[in-house]
Design a protein around this motif. Structure first.
Motif, PDB file in Angstrom:
ATOM      1  N   PRO A   1      16.345  -1.344 -17.843  1.00 14.31           N
ATOM      2  CA  PRO A   1      16.565  -0.135 -18.721  1.00 14.31           C
ATOM      3  C   PRO A   1      15.378   0.001 -19.883  1.00 14.31           C
ATOM      4  CG  PRO A   1      18.542  -1.476 -18.404  1.00 14.31           C
ATOM      5  CD  PRO A   1      17.450  -2.120 -17.838  1.00 14.31           C
ATOM      6  N   TYR A   2      14.626  -1.030 -20.254  1.00 19.15           N
ATOM      7  CA  TYR A   2      13.763  -1.123 -21.145  1.00 19.15           C
ATOM      8  C   TYR A   2      12.505  -0.527 -20.513  1.00 19.15           C
ATOM      9  CZ  TYR A   2      17.694  -3.333 -23.878  1.00 19.15           C
ATOM     10  OH  TYR A   2      18.445  -3.523 -24.638  1.00 19.15           O
ATOM     11  N   ARG A   3      12.113  -0.898 -19.318  1.00 24.27           N
ATOM     12  CA  ARG A   3      11.071  -0.448 -18.648  1.00 24.27           C
ATOM     13  C   ARG A   3      11.079   0.990 -18.171  1.00 24.27           C
ATOM     14  NH1 ARG A   3       9.528  -5.572 -14.841  1.00 24.27           N
ATOM     15  NH2 ARG A   3       7.533  -4.541 -14.501  1.00 24.27           N
ATOM     16  N   ARG A   4      12.284   1.434 -18.124  1.00 20.71           N
ATOM     17  CA  ARG A   4      12.409   2.984 -17.890  1.00 20.71           C
ATOM     18  C   ARG A   4      12.279   3.553 -19.170  1.00 20.71           C
ATOM     19  NH1 ARG A   4      16.442   5.435 -14.439  1.00 20.71           N
ATOM     20  NH2 ARG A   4      16.575   7.342 -14.777  1.00 20.71           N
TER      21      ARG A   4
ATOM     22  N   SER B   1       0.745  -1.185  -0.004  1.00 19.13           N
ATOM     23  CA  SER B   1      -0.021   0.041  -0.154  1.00 19.13           C
ATOM     24  C   SER B   1       0.665   1.269  -0.008  1.00 19.13           C
ATOM     25  CB  SER B   1      -1.022  -0.059   1.402  1.00 19.13           C
ATOM     26  OG  SER B   1      -1.637   1.105   1.231  1.00 19.13           O
ATOM     27  N   GLU B   2       1.791   1.134   0.830  1.00 23.81           N
ATOM     28  CA  GLU B   2       2.840   2.329   0.823  1.00 23.81           C
ATOM     29  C   GLU B   2       3.507   2.680  -0.533  1.00 23.81           C
ATOM     30  OE1 GLU B   2       3.626   4.717   3.210  1.00 23.81           O
ATOM     31  OE2 GLU B   2       1.581   3.922   3.997  1.00 23.81           O
ATOM     32  N   ALA B   3       4.066   1.412  -1.269  1.00 21.07           N
ATOM     33  CA  ALA B   3       4.537   1.401  -2.438  1.00 21.07           C
ATOM     34  C   ALA B   3       3.465   2.295  -3.597  1.00 21.07           C
ATOM     35  CB  ALA B   3       5.084   0.035  -3.016  1.00 21.07           C
ATOM     36  N   LEU B   4       2.333   1.735  -3.500  1.00 18.54           N
ATOM     37  CA  LEU B   4       1.288   2.225  -4.330  1.00 18.54           C
ATOM     38  C   LEU B   4       1.170   3.683  -4.087  1.00 18.54           C
ATOM     39  CD1 LEU B   4      -0.750   2.115  -6.264  1.00 18.54           C
ATOM     40  CD2 LEU B   4      -2.453   1.327  -4.737  1.00 18.54           C
ATOM     41  N   LYS B   5       1.039   4.275  -2.635  1.00 22.02           N
ATOM     42  CA  LYS B   5       1.064   5.686  -2.443  1.00 22.02           C
ATOM     43  C   LYS B   5       2.248   6.337  -3.062  1.00 22.02           C
ATOM     44  CE  LYS B   5      -1.700   4.909   1.679  1.00 22.02           C
ATOM     45  NZ  LYS B   5      -1.455   5.220   3.272  1.00 22.02           N
TER      46      LYS B   5
ATOM     47  N   GLY C   1      11.248   9.478 -11.023  1.00 22.43           N
ATOM     48  CA  GLY C   1      10.910   9.173  -9.579  1.00 22.43           C
ATOM     49  C   GLY C   1       9.937   7.813  -9.518  1.00 22.43           C
ATOM     50  N   TYR C   2       8.920   7.918 -10.280  1.00 20.66           N
ATOM     51  CA  TYR C   2       7.992   6.931 -10.500  1.00 20.66           C
ATOM     52  C   TYR C   2       8.857   5.393 -11.026  1.00 20.66           C
ATOM     53  CZ  TYR C   2       3.918   4.150 -11.931  1.00 20.66           C
ATOM     54  OH  TYR C   2       2.947   3.132 -12.048  1.00 20.66           O
ATOM     55  N   TYR C   3       9.891   5.791 -11.724  1.00 15.39           N
ATOM     56  CA  TYR C   3      10.624   4.525 -12.183  1.00 15.39           C
ATOM     57  C   TYR C   3      11.185   3.878 -10.768  1.00 15.39           C
ATOM     58  CZ  TYR C   3      15.071   2.305 -13.731  1.00 15.39           C
ATOM     59  OH  TYR C   3      15.957   1.365 -13.780  1.00 15.39           O
ATOM     60  N   TYR C   4      11.589   4.245 -10.061  1.00 17.38           N
ATOM     61  CA  TYR C   4      12.353   3.611  -8.858  1.00 17.38           C
ATOM     62  C   TYR C   4      11.245   3.304  -7.834  1.00 17.38           C
ATOM     63  CZ  TYR C   4      16.587   5.836 -10.186  1.00 17.38           C
ATOM     64  OH  TYR C   4      17.688   6.136 -11.134  1.00 17.38           O
ATOM     65  N   ASP C   5      10.042   3.955  -7.638  1.00 13.39           N
ATOM     66  CA  ASP C   5       9.004   3.569  -6.703  1.00 13.39           C
ATOM     67  C   ASP C   5       8.156   2.183  -7.583  1.00 13.39           C
ATOM     68  OD1 ASP C   5       9.231   5.460  -4.716  1.00 13.39           O
ATOM     69  OD2 ASP C   5       8.329   6.898  -5.652  1.00 13.39           O
ATOM     70  N   ASN C   6       8.268   2.154  -8.746  1.00 10.86           N
ATOM     71  CA  ASN C   6       7.579   1.196  -9.645  1.00 10.86           C
ATOM     72  C   ASN C   6       8.146  -0.149  -9.190  1.00 10.86           C
ATOM     73  OD1 ASN C   6       6.060  -0.092 -11.790  1.00 10.86           O
ATOM     74  ND2 ASN C   6       8.106  -0.237 -12.623  1.00 10.86           N
ATOM     75  N   SER C   7       9.591  -0.065  -9.199  1.00  8.39           N
ATOM     76  CA  SER C   7      10.449  -1.031  -8.931  1.00  8.39           C
ATOM     77  C   SER C   7      10.187  -1.747  -7.499  1.00  8.39           C
ATOM     78  CB  SER C   7      11.980  -0.816  -8.992  1.00  8.39           C
ATOM     79  OG  SER C   7      12.678  -1.942  -8.917  1.00  8.39           O
ATOM     80  N   VAL C   8       9.941  -0.873  -6.549  1.00 13.14           N
ATOM     81  CA  VAL C   8       9.762  -1.106  -5.163  1.00 13.14           C
ATOM     82  C   VAL C   8       8.415  -1.830  -4.939  1.00 13.14           C
ATOM     83  CG1 VAL C   8       9.234  -0.376  -2.817  1.00 13.14           C
ATOM     84  CG2 VAL C   8      10.997   0.544  -4.075  1.00 13.14           C
ATOM     85  N   PHE C   9       7.384  -1.336  -5.828  1.00  9.04           N
ATOM     86  CA  PHE C   9       6.115  -2.028  -5.847  1.00  9.04           C
ATOM     87  C   PHE C   9       6.128  -3.257  -6.302  1.00  9.04           C
ATOM     88  CE2 PHE C   9       2.333  -2.847  -8.338  1.00  9.04           C
ATOM     89  CZ  PHE C   9       1.496  -2.591  -7.671  1.00  9.04           C
TER      90      PHE C   9
ATOM     91  N   ALA D   1       1.986   9.422  -5.819  1.00  5.99           N
ATOM     92  CA  ALA D   1       2.555  10.992  -5.710  1.00  5.99           C
ATOM     93  C   ALA D   1       3.695  11.209  -6.724  1.00  5.99           C
ATOM     94  CB  ALA D   1       3.438  10.729  -4.226  1.00  5.99           C
ATOM     95  N   ARG D   2       4.248  10.236  -7.140  1.00  6.14           N
ATOM     96  CA  ARG D   2       5.212  10.608  -8.436  1.00  6.14           C
ATOM     97  C   ARG D   2       4.266  10.797  -9.547  1.00  6.14           C
ATOM     98  NH1 ARG D   2      10.143  11.820  -6.241  1.00  6.14           N
ATOM     99  NH2 ARG D   2      10.864   9.923  -4.951  1.00  6.14           N
ATOM    100  N   ALA D   3       3.345  10.158  -9.953  1.00  6.19           N
ATOM    101  CA  ALA D   3       2.609  10.437 -11.071  1.00  6.19           C
ATOM    102  C   ALA D   3       1.811  11.888 -10.995  1.00  6.19           C
ATOM    103  CB  ALA D   3       1.450   9.285 -11.170  1.00  6.19           C
ATOM    104  N   GLU D   4       1.416  12.041  -9.820  1.00  2.00           N
ATOM    105  CA  GLU D   4       0.742  13.385  -9.651  1.00  2.00           C
ATOM    106  C   GLU D   4       1.687  14.343  -9.801  1.00  2.00           C
ATOM    107  OE1 GLU D   4      -0.889  13.097  -5.879  1.00  2.00           O
ATOM    108  OE2 GLU D   4      -2.698  11.925  -6.536  1.00  2.00           O
ATOM    109  N   GLU D   5       3.119  14.194  -9.584  1.00  2.00           N
ATOM    110  CA  GLU D   5       4.066  15.241  -9.514  1.00  2.00           C
ATOM    111  C   GLU D   5       4.690  15.250 -11.255  1.00  2.00           C
ATOM    112  OE1 GLU D   5       6.751  14.056  -6.914  1.00  2.00           O
ATOM    113  OE2 GLU D   5       5.823  14.622  -5.215  1.00  2.00           O
ATOM    114  N   HIS D   6       4.113  14.199 -11.917  1.00  2.00           N
ATOM    115  CA  HIS D   6       4.678  14.008 -13.211  1.00  2.00           C
ATOM    116  C   HIS D   6       6.127  13.769 -13.392  1.00  2.00           C
ATOM    117  CE1 HIS D   6       0.848  15.233 -14.786  1.00  2.00           C
ATOM    118  NE2 HIS D   6       0.813  16.466 -13.999  1.00  2.00           N
ATOM    119  N   ASP D   7       6.592  12.970 -12.464  1.00  2.00           N
ATOM    120  CA  ASP D   7       8.058  12.597 -12.107  1.00  2.00           C
ATOM    121  C   ASP D   7       8.321  11.254 -12.714  1.00  2.00           C
ATOM    122  OD1 ASP D   7      10.441  12.188 -11.518  1.00  2.00           O
ATOM    123  OD2 ASP D   7      10.217  12.518  -9.408  1.00  2.00           O
ATOM    124  N   ALA D   8       8.687  11.164 -14.039  1.00  2.00           N
ATOM    125  CA  ALA D   8       8.619   9.513 -14.595  1.00  2.00           C
ATOM    126  C   ALA D   8       9.854   8.922 -14.072  1.00  2.00           C
ATOM    127  CB  ALA D   8       8.685   9.858 -16.073  1.00  2.00           C
TER     128      ALA D   8
END
Length: 220
Positions: free
Chosen positions: A158-161, A107-111, A124-132, A115-122
């Motif tokens: 690298p390709y998912r990025r 749940s924390e990883a999803l949050k 940052g999202y990449y790293y949190d996506n990996s944690v998820f 947050a990264r998506a709302e900031e349009h931070d691709a």
């Protein structure tokens, strides 16, 4: 706690650098430059490179050097197909086996992703996506499966990025994450498996976007 060798530490640092995009697919790794950067001799660098070659993250070409693995389109699709099946199985098992602590971590990883998506931070999202995704691997409670999923996840990072740089992909990925979490929390293993498989698989427009991104990476 087992002592980590210098070669293993360097392997981890190089793997992180490749995943973070500091070294891109097809780029040559210079042992002398790496030894200078990491303040060590060439011997542990060579050992670290050998370990990365065994995992598939780099390729050693005789008389030419060591290069970050660059997958052709067919090879890439094959690996994404296997990744989709591994992730799907992790999701199905996680829906049955996830603990309260693991549910909270997911749940924390999803949050964090939201947050990264709302900031349009691709990035940052990449790293949190990996944690998820790693939260789901752990919640499968199948160590071998989690290990294999994590290994292939690292190879494809690298390709998912690249995929996340495509317009609106972050927003689509977040919506997929939310549906996956809902299925896992509901204990619906079959739906979690299906959603994760579809989330990872590259086909249709996503396949075309990925190929276009690969051409851009090559400067074509």
């Amino acid at each position: 706690m087992a002592k980590i060798s210098q070669a293993q530490r360097l392997r981890d640092l190089l793997e992180d650098a490749i995943i973070a995009g500091r070294f891109t697919p097809g780029e040559r790794l210079d042992p002398d430059a790496l030894a200078l950067e990491y303040a060590c001799s060439r011997t542990p660098i060579r050992e670290a490179i050998q370990q990365l070659a065994m995992s598939g993250m780099v390729q050693v070409v005789p008389k030419r050097g060591t290069f970050v693995t660059r997958l052709g389109v067919t090879e890439l699709v094959e690996r994404f197909e296997v990744m989709a099946e591994l992730e799907g199985l992790c999701g199905r098992l996680a829906a049955r086996r996830i603990t309260d602590d693991e549910r909270a971590a997911l749940s924390e990883a999803l949050k964090a992703c939201r947050a990264r998506a709302e900031e349009h931070d691709a990035n940052g999202y990449y790293y949190d996506n990996s944690v998820f995704h790693h939260c789901i691997y752990a919640a499968s409670h199948n160590h071998f499966l989690a290990q294999e999923a994590a290994r292939l996840h690292a190879l494809l990072q690298p390709y998912r990025r690249l995929q996340l740089q495509v317009r609106m992909r972050v927003e689509s990925s977040l919506a997929e994450h939310e549906a996956i979490v809902a299925a896992i929390e509901a204990g619906d293993g079959l739906r979690a498996e299906q959603l994760l498989r579809e989330h990872v698989m590259v086909q249709g427009e996503r396949f075309n976007d990925l190929v276009a991104s690969m051409h851009a990476l090559d400067g074509g």
